[in-house]
Design a protein around this motif. Structure first.
Motif, short mmCIF file in Angstrom:
data_model
loop_
_atom_site.label_atom_id
_atom_site.label_comp_id
_atom_site.label_asym_id
_atom_site.label_seq_id
_atom_site.Cartn_x
_atom_site.Cartn_y
_atom_site.Cartn_z
N THR A 78 50.22 38.30 45.03
CA THR A 78 49.29 37.89 43.99
C THR A 78 48.94 39.11 43.15
N GLU A 79 48.29 38.87 42.02
CA GLU A 79 47.92 39.98 41.15
C GLU A 79 46.98 40.96 41.86
N THR A 80 45.96 40.44 42.50
CA THR A 80 44.98 41.31 43.16
C THR A 80 45.60 42.10 44.31
N TRP A 83 47.61 45.23 43.16
CA TRP A 83 46.81 46.43 42.88
C TRP A 83 46.42 47.14 44.16
N ASN A 97 50.94 43.29 33.54
CA ASN A 97 49.51 43.19 33.82
C ASN A 97 48.80 42.46 32.68
N HIS A 100 42.78 42.51 33.34
CA HIS A 100 42.19 42.99 34.59
C HIS A 100 41.43 44.30 34.42
N LEU A 103 39.94 45.58 37.67
CA LEU A 103 40.85 46.28 38.58
C LEU A 103 41.21 47.67 38.06
N SER A 171 45.96 31.25 42.47
CA SER A 171 45.72 32.69 42.49
C SER A 171 45.66 33.29 41.08
N VAL A 173 44.28 34.25 37.56
CA VAL A 173 42.91 34.50 37.14
C VAL A 173 42.62 33.66 35.89
#
Length: 319
Positions: A78-80, A83, A97, A100, A103, A171, A173
């Motif tokens: 997932t994106e989170t 990171w 990206n 975010h 993040l 997932s 955002v």
């Protein structure tokens, strides 16, 4: 005596040449832990769950292997979670990206384990869409203030009196639930579970001329096959989405960028320079994604097809 002087002179010359060679060799040897300029090593790429990102990873990974002799590892995250990989070194680069800022503040400004690596060249648009045919039958369907008048078109057994608003991977955002509540719209968000299922739903709605409304985005290869009409929401202004609970504005338009692990960039790997140089267009990405999804090509097959036809583009990325 003459012979002895000649021998002495040749010996001195040999020592000078040897010393020169040793000096040159020492000068080009990198410090411990830093790869030499012609050594790529391993590159760990995060792959986020949408087809455009997979197209990025296919071409980047293929060229890193074929042109720079890198070992490439790919991890579906997932994106989170991508990171978070900068912290333990399990991820070297995020190829696409979408904003975010939170993040970036945490991992770039705060923990200082990541850095921005420049733009991808892709323009990102997120928003609400309906199949194009609906604009012909319901001319005001793309006016958000009129959506409540059409909510009954989208009702299902699970949404009751409200219209169904479809979304993809949970997932991702998004802010659709808050937007619907804050704009006082009679709709319920239903997550279909993946980008593939979201695409299938819009494709079915277009083919069977059944109503559908939901979240979608560009770049996306589907838009070359299925016409979707964008529903403009109240215009985005910087800061209008700062409080997710109060948001009433449209999604931010994005110049998509790349994020890399700082230690990877500082290592001197030519792969980091390649990734910084890499940029392409929405059309490039859509071509590769369509070959992978609709054409059933493997990542390497689709990447090779694109690379063979676009040498003049990717040669500029090679350090």
């Amino acid at each position: 005596m003459v012979i002895r002087r000649v021998v002495q002179a040749l010996a001195a010359l040999s020592l000078t040449v040897a010393a020169g060679c040793a000096t040159t060799e020492t000068a080009i040897t990198p410090p411990p832990g830093v790869p030499s300029p012609d050594t790529c090593g391993t590159v760990n790429i995060a792959i986020n769950p949408w087809s455009g990102y997979a197209a990025n990873a296919a071409v980047v990974g293929y060229l890193l292997k074929e042109e720079l002799n890198c070992k490439v590892n790919s991890y579906e995250l997932t994106e989170t979670a991508s990171w978070a990989g900068f912290v333990d070194g399990s991820i070297d680069v995020i190829l696409e990206n979408w904003g975010h800022d939170d993040l970036k503040k945490k991992y770039i400004d705060g923990q200082k384990v990541a850095v921005e690596l420049g733009l991808t060249g892709n323009k990102g648009v997120i928003g609400w869409y309906v199949p194009q045919w609906m604009t012909e039958e319901y001319p005001d369907i793309t006016q958000w203030r009129k959506l409540n008048e059409h909510a009954s078109l989208f009702k299902t057994a699970t949404t009751g009196e409200k219209g169904r608003f479809i979304a993809g991977d949970p997932s991702f955002v998004t802010k659709d639930t808050n937007l619907i509540e804050n704009l006082e719209l009679d709709y319920t968000v239903e997550y279909l579970g993946s980008e593939d299922k979201l695409i299938a739903a819009f494709r079915k709605a277009q083919k069977n001329r059944t109503p559908a409304i939901g979240y979608f985005y560009e770049p996306q290869w589907l838009l070359s096959d299925v016409e979707l009409a964008h529903i403009p929401l109240p215009r985005y202004k910087v800061g209008c989405d700062a409080d997710p609970d109060e948001v009433t504005c449209d999604y931010q338009p994005y110049d998509l960028d790349k994020i890399a692990r700082k230690a990877f960039v500082d290592s001197g790997s030519p792969a980091a320079t390649f990734l910084k140089n890499w940029t392409w267009t929405n059309n490039d990405q859509n071509q590769v994604a369509k070959d992978m999804v609709q054409g059933k090509m493997t990542a390497d097959q689709a990447a090779k097809k694109w690379a063979d036809g676009n040498r003049e583009i990717w040669e500029k990325w090679i350090p």
